[in-house]
Design an enzyme around this catalytic site. Structure first.
Site, mmCIF file in Angstrom:
data_model
loop_
_atom_site.group_PDB
_atom_site.id
_atom_site.type_symbol
_atom_site.label_atom_id
_atom_site.label_comp_id
_atom_site.label_asym_id
_atom_site.label_seq_id
_atom_site.Cartn_x
_atom_site.Cartn_y
_atom_site.Cartn_z
ATOM 1 N N SER A 45 -5.530 47.934 -51.565
ATOM 2 C CA SER A 45 -6.894 47.560 -52.645
ATOM 3 C C SER A 45 -8.111 47.960 -51.856
ATOM 4 O O SER A 45 -8.968 48.588 -52.548
ATOM 5 C CB SER A 45 -7.191 45.773 -52.376
ATOM 6 O OG SER A 45 -7.300 45.526 -51.263
ATOM 7 N N GLU A 71 -16.226 44.645 -51.410
ATOM 8 C CA GLU A 71 -15.080 44.126 -51.635
ATOM 9 C C GLU A 71 -15.161 43.062 -50.918
ATOM 10 O O GLU A 71 -14.652 41.708 -51.444
ATOM 11 C CB GLU A 71 -13.883 45.008 -50.884
ATOM 12 C CG GLU A 71 -12.501 44.686 -50.919
ATOM 13 C CD GLU A 71 -11.338 45.073 -50.498
ATOM 14 O OE1 GLU A 71 -10.229 44.868 -50.585
ATOM 15 O OE2 GLU A 71 -11.925 46.559 -49.956
ATOM 16 N N SER A 128 1.051 44.905 -50.551
ATOM 17 C CA SER A 128 2.004 45.726 -49.716
ATOM 18 C C SER A 128 1.521 45.643 -48.154
ATOM 19 O O SER A 128 2.486 45.835 -47.292
ATOM 20 C CB SER A 128 1.839 47.222 -50.020
ATOM 21 O OG SER A 128 0.487 47.669 -49.843
ATOM 22 N N GLY A 129 0.498 45.228 -47.910
ATOM 23 C CA GLY A 129 0.090 45.153 -46.555
ATOM 24 C C GLY A 129 -0.391 46.615 -45.892
ATOM 25 O O GLY A 129 -0.670 46.788 -44.498
ATOM 26 N N LEU A 130 -0.512 47.584 -46.747
ATOM 27 C CA LEU A 130 -1.087 48.934 -46.400
ATOM 28 C C LEU A 130 -2.312 49.464 -46.667
ATOM 29 O O LEU A 130 -2.753 50.290 -46.632
ATOM 30 C CB LEU A 130 0.061 49.960 -47.013
ATOM 31 C CG LEU A 130 1.733 49.696 -46.670
ATOM 32 C CD1 LEU A 130 2.195 50.879 -47.346
ATOM 33 C CD2 LEU A 130 1.746 50.202 -44.975
ATOM 34 N N GLY A 131 -3.133 48.262 -46.864
ATOM 35 C CA GLY A 131 -4.584 48.460 -47.363
ATOM 36 C C GLY A 131 -4.752 48.888 -48.673
ATOM 37 O O GLY A 131 -5.866 49.756 -48.818
ATOM 38 N N ASP A 182 -9.577 48.581 -43.250
ATOM 39 C CA ASP A 182 -8.766 49.188 -44.356
ATOM 40 C C ASP A 182 -9.889 50.110 -44.920
ATOM 41 O O ASP A 182 -9.174 51.338 -45.315
ATOM 42 C CB ASP A 182 -8.576 48.410 -45.374
ATOM 43 C CG ASP A 182 -7.192 47.359 -44.770
ATOM 44 O OD1 ASP A 182 -6.818 47.485 -43.553
ATOM 45 O OD2 ASP A 182 -6.914 46.307 -45.752
#
Length: 341
Positions: free
Chosen positions: A115, A147, A110-113, A159
């Site tokens: 993960s 991560e 999504s590009g919203l962080g 993120d």
């Protein structure tokens, strides 16, 4: 209470990155220092743990529509299936059995962080369950290490810290430390920014790892265009922070436009014909400026609009297949609680 179930729940917010994204990625941030302005929104990654009396672990992920089971007490092998969970289980050396339930407000890519918010929520729930006392910096750093280093998933540092701290933050990164400065933004300014800002899902997911890899290679190989773009992104993070604190919302929109132009110079796959069309049509309809959230290539975009043109921009984006999403800024970061059901 008969048949009661002890639950440990955790939620971590997703984030929007206004400026400086990419400067939090090594080796740029280690050599030149990075700076990012971001804010969390009221979309979350959730984790629930229910302890068991045996050594069985059952994981259910709504986002990946999968259920996995394994025995605790053994080192888990990373195979691309629920590796974020396995990394946390391995780190804490969990030997007790548990059921875990995971879901996120936004899909992967999504590009919203998302993960990073997921792994933060897992760490938050596990540390609460095991009574491990970790402060905000320790949780965020652990999420980053697991991560990015343990699992070798490409990306930066912002993120994990956004998901833990929550709210509007100005973050600075270098080789020795990360500094998170919470911003005390006046309520009137937040209300106005929320009123004129539009968030939209392009409907296209992307592989951020390849994009970040390309950006990193460009910087390492001495591509002056990449380095210059990252330097300007860092500068714009500082300028946008000042505009935000002073309530210069239209100026923020103009800086967003400038930031997007530089971001497209990170690497050739930041944008594409579809994203360019969305961006150009948004500006033609009344947006002052905007950018894609995250590495690029797809996911969510956001725009600051003239207040009386926001509806026109939304209508235009919808005709292009994008989905306008309701949101509010979220001031809280990672939250955990216990509940008996």
């Amino acid at each position: 209470m008969q048949n009661s179930k002890r639950l440990i729940r955790c939620k971590a917010p997703l984030r929007i990155s206004f400026a400086g994204g990419g400067t939090d990625v090594s080796p740029y941030c280690d050599e030149r220092g990075g700076a990012v302005l971001n804010s969390t929104i009221d979309h979350f990654a959730y984790c629930t743990i229910s302890p068991r009396s045996d050594n069985q672990a059952t994981i259910r992920s709504l986002d990946y529509e999968t259920i996995q089971k394994w025995k605790t007490g053994e080192t888990l092998t990373y195979d691309g299936n629920l590796d974020l969970i396995k990394a946390v289980v391995n780190h804490f050396n969990i030997t007790e059995g548990f059921d875990m339930f995971l879901h996120c407000s936004a899909p992967p890519g999504s590009g919203l962080g998302s993960s990073s918010a997921v792994i933060v929520s897992i760490i938050g729930a596990v540390s609460e369950w095991l009574n491990e006392s970790l402060n905000q910096y320790e949780i965020a750093n652990l999420a980053y290490v697991l991560e990015r280093k343990e699992l070798k998933l490409s990306g930066g540092k912002q993120d994990q810290y956004a998901a833990v701290f929550g709210g509007f933050n100005f973050m600075e990164f270098n080789s020795s430390r990360t500094l998170v400065t919470p911003l005390r933004v006046k309520t009137d300014i937040l209300n106005e920014l929320n009123y004129v800002m539009l968030l939209a899902n392009t409907g296209k997911t992307r592989d951020s790892g390849n994009i970040i890899k390309s950006q990193t290679e460009g910087y390492i190989n001495g591509n002056s265009k990449t380095a210059e773009a990252l330097d300007n992104a860092k500068r714009l993070a500082e300028e946008m922070k000042n505009s935000l604190l002073k309530g210069e919302i239209r100026q923020m929109g103009e800086l967003l436009n400038e930031a997007w132009m530089y971001k497209k110079n990170y690497t050739s796959n930041i944008s594409n014909e579809y994203i360019d069309k969305i961006y150009d049509r948004a500006l033609a309809s009344g947006a002052v400026g905007g950018k894609i959230s995250g590495a690029g290539g797809g996911g969510f975009m956001f725009f600051i609009c003239d207040y009386d043109k926001k509806r026109d921009v939304a209508r235009e984006l919808t005709t292009l297949g994008a989905n306008v999403v309701e949101y509010n800024f979220e001031k809280h970061g990672l939250q955990t609680w216990r509940f008996t059901q």
